[in-house]
Design a protein around this motif. Sequence first.
Motif, PDB file in Angstrom:
ATOM      1  N   LEU A  48      48.695  39.891  57.439  1.00 43.97           N
ATOM      2  CA  LEU A  48      49.873  39.280  58.203  1.00 43.97           C
ATOM      3  C   LEU A  48      50.845  38.788  57.252  1.00 43.97           C
ATOM      4  O   LEU A  48      51.855  38.763  57.452  1.00 43.97           O
ATOM      5  CB  LEU A  48      49.306  38.098  58.987  1.00 43.97           C
ATOM      6  CG  LEU A  48      50.174  37.855  60.100  1.00 43.97           C
ATOM      7  CD1 LEU A  48      50.403  38.976  61.134  1.00 43.97           C
ATOM      8  CD2 LEU A  48      49.652  36.635  60.971  1.00 43.97           C
ATOM      9  N   VAL A  49      50.292  38.221  56.100  1.00 44.19           N
ATOM     10  CA  VAL A  49      51.276  37.492  54.936  1.00 44.19           C
ATOM     11  C   VAL A  49      50.714  38.288  53.689  1.00 44.19           C
ATOM     12  O   VAL A  49      49.324  37.917  53.549  1.00 44.19           O
ATOM     13  CB  VAL A  49      51.178  36.112  55.003  1.00 44.19           C
ATOM     14  CG1 VAL A  49      52.221  35.686  54.014  1.00 44.19           C
ATOM     15  CG2 VAL A  49      51.248  35.450  56.337  1.00 44.19           C
ATOM     16  N   ASP A  50      51.582  38.940  53.270  1.00 37.68           N
ATOM     17  CA  ASP A  50      51.101  39.497  51.844  1.00 37.68           C
ATOM     18  C   ASP A  50      51.893  38.738  50.705  1.00 37.68           C
ATOM     19  O   ASP A  50      52.715  37.759  50.826  1.00 37.68           O
ATOM     20  CB  ASP A  50      51.312  41.030  51.841  1.00 37.68           C
ATOM     21  CG  ASP A  50      52.699  41.462  52.250  1.00 37.68           C
ATOM     22  OD1 ASP A  50      53.495  40.523  52.147  1.00 37.68           O
ATOM     23  OD2 ASP A  50      52.770  42.604  52.254  1.00 37.68           O
ATOM     24  N   GLY A  51      51.358  39.119  49.437  1.00 40.56           N
ATOM     25  CA  GLY A  51      52.000  38.505  48.298  1.00 40.56           C
ATOM     26  C   GLY A  51      51.963  37.127  48.156  1.00 40.56           C
ATOM     27  O   GLY A  51      52.836  36.369  47.627  1.00 40.56           O
ATOM     28  N   VAL A  52      50.840  36.416  48.774  1.00 37.24           N
ATOM     29  CA  VAL A  52      50.555  35.165  48.549  1.00 37.24           C
ATOM     30  C   VAL A  52      50.070  34.617  47.332  1.00 37.24           C
ATOM     31  O   VAL A  52      48.915  35.219  46.830  1.00 37.24           O
ATOM     32  CB  VAL A  52      49.420  34.661  49.750  1.00 37.24           C
ATOM     33  CG1 VAL A  52      49.398  33.175  49.437  1.00 37.24           C
ATOM     34  CG2 VAL A  52      50.062  35.120  51.225  1.00 37.24           C
ATOM     35  N   ASP A  53      50.480  33.692  46.881  1.00 33.97           N
ATOM     36  CA  ASP A  53      50.121  33.275  45.315  1.00 33.97           C
ATOM     37  C   ASP A  53      48.744  32.613  45.491  1.00 33.97           C
ATOM     38  O   ASP A  53      48.215  32.122  46.522  1.00 33.97           O
ATOM     39  CB  ASP A  53      51.045  32.400  44.336  1.00 33.97           C
ATOM     40  CG  ASP A  53      51.514  31.012  45.245  1.00 33.97           C
ATOM     41  OD1 ASP A  53      50.541  30.583  45.525  1.00 33.97           O
ATOM     42  OD2 ASP A  53      52.615  30.777  45.565  1.00 33.97           O
TER      43      ASP A  53
END
Lengths: 406, 731
Positions: B173-178
């Motif tokens: 659902l949310v990508d590129g999360v640090d």
Amino acid sequence: MSRAAPVSLTHLGWGLALPVLFLVTVGLLAIHVTDRSPAGAVGETGGAADWTRRVVEAVGPLALKQGLYFLAGVALLLATLIPSYQRIGRYAYPAYAVTLVLLALLVLDQYVDLPLIPVRNDARRWVSLGPLSLQPSEFMKVVLVLTLARYLRFRSSYRRWYGLLPPFLLTLVPMALILKQPDLGTTLMLLPVLFAMLFVAGAQLRHLATIVLLGLATLPLFYIFGMKPYQRDRVLAVFRQDTADARWHMGPGYQLYQSKIALGSGGVSGEGYGHGVFVQYELLPEEHNDFVFAIIGNQWGLIGALLVILAYGVIVVVGIEVATVTNDPFGRLLAVGIVAMIAVQALLNICVTIGLAPITGMPLPFVSAGGSSLWANFIGLGLLINVAQRRPLLIANPPFEHGADA
Amino acid sequence: MFENRLKWLALLLAVTTVIVGARLAQLQIVRADEFRELSDSLLTRPQRYLLPVRGSITDREGRLLVEDRPASEVCVHYAVLSGKSEGLLRAFARSLRRRGDVPGDQPLDETTSELRHGVGQTWTRLAELTGVPAAELLERAERICRRVERIRAVLSERGLEGPIREETMFHALVDGVDERTALRVREALERYPWIDVVPAARRVAHDADALVHVLGRVGPVTAEAIERDPLGDDPLRGLVPEGRCGVTGIERTADTVLRGARGYERRDLRGRLLERVEPVRGQDVRLTIDADLQKRVLAILKPAVDASAHPAGGSAVVIDVASGDVLALASYPTYAYGATAEDFARLRSETRWLPLRFRAVSDAFPPGSTCKAITLVGGLSDGVIRPGDRIHCRGAFLPGRPTQFRCWIYNQYGITHDSELPEGQRGEDAIRNSCNIYFYEVGRRLGAERLCDWFDAFGFGRPQGTGLIEESPGIVPHERWLRQVQGRGHTPSDAWNYAIGQGEVTATPLQAANVAAAVARGRWEPVHVARLPGGEPLLAPAGPAQPFDETALRALRSGMWRVVNERGGTANKHAPLSSPDYELCGKTGSAQVAPRVISTRYVFEWPDGLRETVEARTEAEARARFGPAHIRLIGTRAAQRFPVLGEEGRLPAHAWFIGYTQLKATPRGAAPRGKSYAIAVLIEFGGSGGSVASPVARQIADLLVGGPAVGLDTQAGVEALSYAATEGATP
């Protein structure tokens, strides 16, 4: 109308009832522990009252269904006890005819599409009546025992060659019909029952031995021409069960391989109820039905497995005792037939599970999930208890009433 | 006897039972350890895939443009995304109880309703933790559900019924999360078993805004992408629904090279590793484009477009003639790499500037007078005219009709080319002067069909070999095409129009640049935009190389030299290079086009039959005014166009320039010596090719051949790349 049958609740034959109760309980526990059906399937119907949903959730839909089958089975058993077995015996031929017609209809459905006959796993074994599906072949087991006992009771013709023909015909016709379903397991268990009944009825040993030898001699022919490829694989699976070929174990040998792992990893005392990978994951096909014994061996180990075998042993011993004490020929043959029926089913099923016989699709009596098998066996059990219950009457016959029918 | 036989029967059963018992003992005592081992190790967890790192894309000089950076994805179970979570929650509640995570006496219902409460909170909590607005999360969830529905529809068309794998999966659902956010989500939402934080990768660009169209985008795999995947049969390289793939640009063209191969891991049920195959990193792809040059080209293009009469975009292409490498492929305006969905919605509504358009390869325009180069080569090669043959320009082509088929010079100044050259023009004179009358005549002699064959020879009507899906083939109006599309055959005037690059014929800036390259090289060849690590170009079907007649080319080349470098040439005022060693040869063009529709009247019908008309820039924008109402679009009509037609109703024109560089020492008409770069410039609605497009080409050429600095601060130039579009700028 004959006089009311003296049904006595204290005289139900606890020697038979207790082991059967034990087996049913073990079966319910094994079905419950491997019930992984999605809870939502029942939970989301909405209309059900809260407590019923909780019960279903706690028990699991499969075990709950089996429990209900069990209660119906007990009712059937009690119903079987009310008329005397001889009275029931009078309906043996009509019952045989009705069951035979049903079996014939199942075969006919292969050529003409009939209503109420569903096809599952490419087999036509069921007659579907609303929510209930009945397997006529399961009932044929007990009806055949009744019929054979009825036919053989006052004769001695079967001590000659030609006299063996009628009982064999009575057995081979339903066998052929059941084989067409196809249901190899039920087909094959009818013969041992016939042999057991002919044997104790006093047929010539050389006749029976010749037939057995002839039958064994035709087995290779049957293997080559009579079997479908998957059935041949199942035979091969017994002989190749210790191969190191992983592909065999992942392919045709999978079911037996998994069954043996389930049994073997159970060890002497078992994984413990509710523990182990076979509970967590569906690793064993037919774990509620034909392979329920492997789950029992997995959960309760060798001890549990032997206790189950012991329970069958008790049933057989009590049954044989009933047959010995009864001096009514019909009752005798009936008792022997039913004992043979239960024992042959149990032994065949267990032999399949432990790799001593090819997979045939045979439920473990009183234990496997499924209504028809349970009810047929309960009817058989009812007949056995019926014979056992009426024996004091026969024993109490005054010596001067020779020949008088009770 | 009966009892005897009964005993024998009992004995038989007993013997069998003993055999069974012995076998059980063998399995459960003697071989118990063996089977225990098997049950531990052979009953494995399903294998888990290990994602490969996608290859990087660098420019010609090896400057890193985009790469994969490790990042996490916050995934949510499909049942929760789709709102059909009741069954799942129950299963979770059971497993919580089995694991002993909730008190055993707590009824299942209570646990389930606690979980249900948690589902309700999921969106706000996730929004808090990741910084993505809850509304956006819900919209993404809906998109995922729609995608899964589509996959299901595709599968059920193929006869596969029942729930599909995507319905029992976690979806990102949310990508590129640090890392820090990932940890916070993991801690805060530990009790929510329908949320999973998994390692993934993020596509990171480095100063790549100038190349945003070329690089393209990486996005979630769709059903269509799986269907056309050439590696679909490869279990580790084929696309899977939960993965990523190149959607546009080079990311898509080179996807099979970039994507690498998945690894996998199998563990037994106690978590011990049984087998691990490492993922294989994707190969890097090197663009033939020079990122620095691309930026400088855009920095030159931008002021030229903004200063033009009707600014609406432009493009410029540079090809290295010797190798066929594309060095710059600039489309202006551009937009920021990594634009969000909201950004895209806004960018789509910019109907005048069309910033999402990869116009250098995707927009085919009438080539205008640049096409005269092809007409001349065709006429000379086919012998319908000789290099020395002279044709008179009397202002109009048809003697009796002075208002039609006129020369541009007659249109603009009321004079004819005969006033300068009374003896008439040869081919190279006509190129220098861009005389329409000469080429009408050549076109008449060649005929439309033969002219179209020559367009084919110069690469029109087909992709140029970049493999970019954005590449438009343009149109070569062969007889069969006209019949198919317009239901008519060629008329005599078609040949006249095609000869000067008007009418149905169209070409992209890339095709136009490749025409210049073909003229310089003496041979048409496909172009390259990217090379594999080994140096071999990424090939795409584009047709065989096509050599041209050298005599014809000599006339054309000297004409193109004179266009720029001789007094009176159409580009002489603006295009001579400041370089002491190099010169530019070229051809100008001004192609009349219809104005661009920038807003449309959409006619909608309500379910009750009532009609309503809305003016908007895009259909989405028009529909947005009605909210979620069920309305049907039944018609559209152009509402506003750009530019607005003047009083006299003359069509606006795109300004073209195509050309190539050569050493000044190159003999007139010979193939270029020294570094030769083919250049095409197109300024949309710019008007005159000579005064608007050729100065841009000159600056680019000077840059290429190392002429005096053009006085550009490229950095500032790129930062200012956002185009001049403002609310007020739309007329």
